[in-house]
Design an enzyme around this catalytic site. Sequence first.
Site, short mmCIF file in Angstrom:
data_model
loop_
_atom_site.label_atom_id
_atom_site.label_comp_id
_atom_site.label_asym_id
_atom_site.label_seq_id
_atom_site.Cartn_x
_atom_site.Cartn_y
_atom_site.Cartn_z
N ARG A 145 0.86 -1.18 0.00
CA ARG A 145 0.00 0.00 0.00
C ARG A 145 0.90 1.24 0.00
NH1 ARG A 145 -1.95 -3.57 3.97
NH2 ARG A 145 -4.05 -4.41 3.54
N TYR B 235 -9.51 -11.86 -6.51
CA TYR B 235 -8.56 -11.82 -7.62
C TYR B 235 -8.73 -13.00 -8.57
CZ TYR B 235 -6.31 -8.07 -5.09
OH TYR B 235 -6.06 -6.88 -4.45
N ARG C 255 -0.87 -2.50 -6.56
CA ARG C 255 -1.01 -3.59 -5.58
C ARG C 255 -1.94 -4.67 -6.13
NH1 ARG C 255 -1.06 -5.10 0.00
NH2 ARG C 255 -3.12 -5.63 0.81
N HIS D 257 -3.10 2.26 -6.01
CA HIS D 257 -3.53 0.97 -5.46
C HIS D 257 -3.68 -0.08 -6.56
CE1 HIS D 257 -4.69 -0.90 -1.70
NE2 HIS D 257 -5.69 -1.51 -2.30
N LYS E 149 -2.44 -2.93 7.82
CA LYS E 149 -3.69 -2.58 8.50
C LYS E 149 -3.88 -3.44 9.75
CE LYS E 149 -6.49 -0.81 4.67
NZ LYS E 149 -7.74 -1.02 3.89
N HIS F 37 -3.88 -9.91 3.90
CA HIS F 37 -5.33 -9.96 4.08
C HIS F 37 -5.68 -10.84 5.27
CE1 HIS F 37 -6.18 -8.97 -0.45
NE2 HIS F 37 -5.99 -7.90 0.28
#
Length: 304
Positions: free
Chosen positions: A159, A285, A253, A250, A182, A276
């Site tokens: 990110r 994806y 990514r 983004h 995150k 994730h």
Amino acid sequence: MSARQAYAAWLDHLTLERRASPRTVRAYGDNVLAYLNFLEIHRGETLSLAAMGEISAADLRGYLASRRLGENALAPRSLSQALSSIRAFHRYLDQRHGVANAGVALVRGPRLKIGLPRPVTEDQARDLITEAADDTERDPWETARDEAVLTLLWGCGLRISEALSLRISDTPLAMALRITGKGGKTRIVPVLDAVRAAVDVYLDELPFKLGPDEPLFRAKRGGPLSPRHVQGLVQTLRGRLGLSDRVTPHAFRHAFATHLLGAGADLRAIQDLLGHASLSTTQRYTEVDAAGLLAAYQAAHPKA
């Protein structure tokens, strides 16, 4: 204790105990503060802590309905995030102060259409990085910096905030980086030779002397580089190349994940590399990859 005092304690809880990022605390805090303001006007009184257990599902629906209207009306996704913040606050009141509210669980947020990730293609990623490196109107160290940042986003799947969090002490880059993303989740990301080379070139050109704990990427006057600069850079580059406004930082990514998947990488491994928390997030994806295969089939097959 008043509801506002509990609100202040909740923000401290998010910051000190949950270790949420300042951005998350601000977003949650703004959502719940707007909710409390609405309730006080709606009920015509200052809210006590006990009163928070008496808030009905109709009260909450009334608040959400009010946020759909007016000049500052919230989009469905923002409204869903506001509801999530409110639920988190009520959950805290129940767990820490024994003020339960069953009505909040009865309220459903708006239905959201979950879009697919929008990666750049391999050719687009290369063209964007090359365009950034070949800008003759800027100082060589600035173009080297921009090339290094974009290469990190694509080559490591970072990110913007993660790339800009790198310090001088992280260089020269090792074979892998320890990235905290995150929710404070830490992951190990392999570093390609091309990424290390781009960062090394930038360091050789960098005109500032920096301490080991200072941010690696610097702005024109020597301060830390901001995410807004990277966003503006990609906006300028996509304009020069005639690319869609869907091309954002983004998207690099997303491209990292999609290109790995297309090359046969394991979905669990991609989940770990992206950081994730849920595999379902990474599974999106597979739909992008399937969509790309279908588009290629329809464009090339004589019977399509």
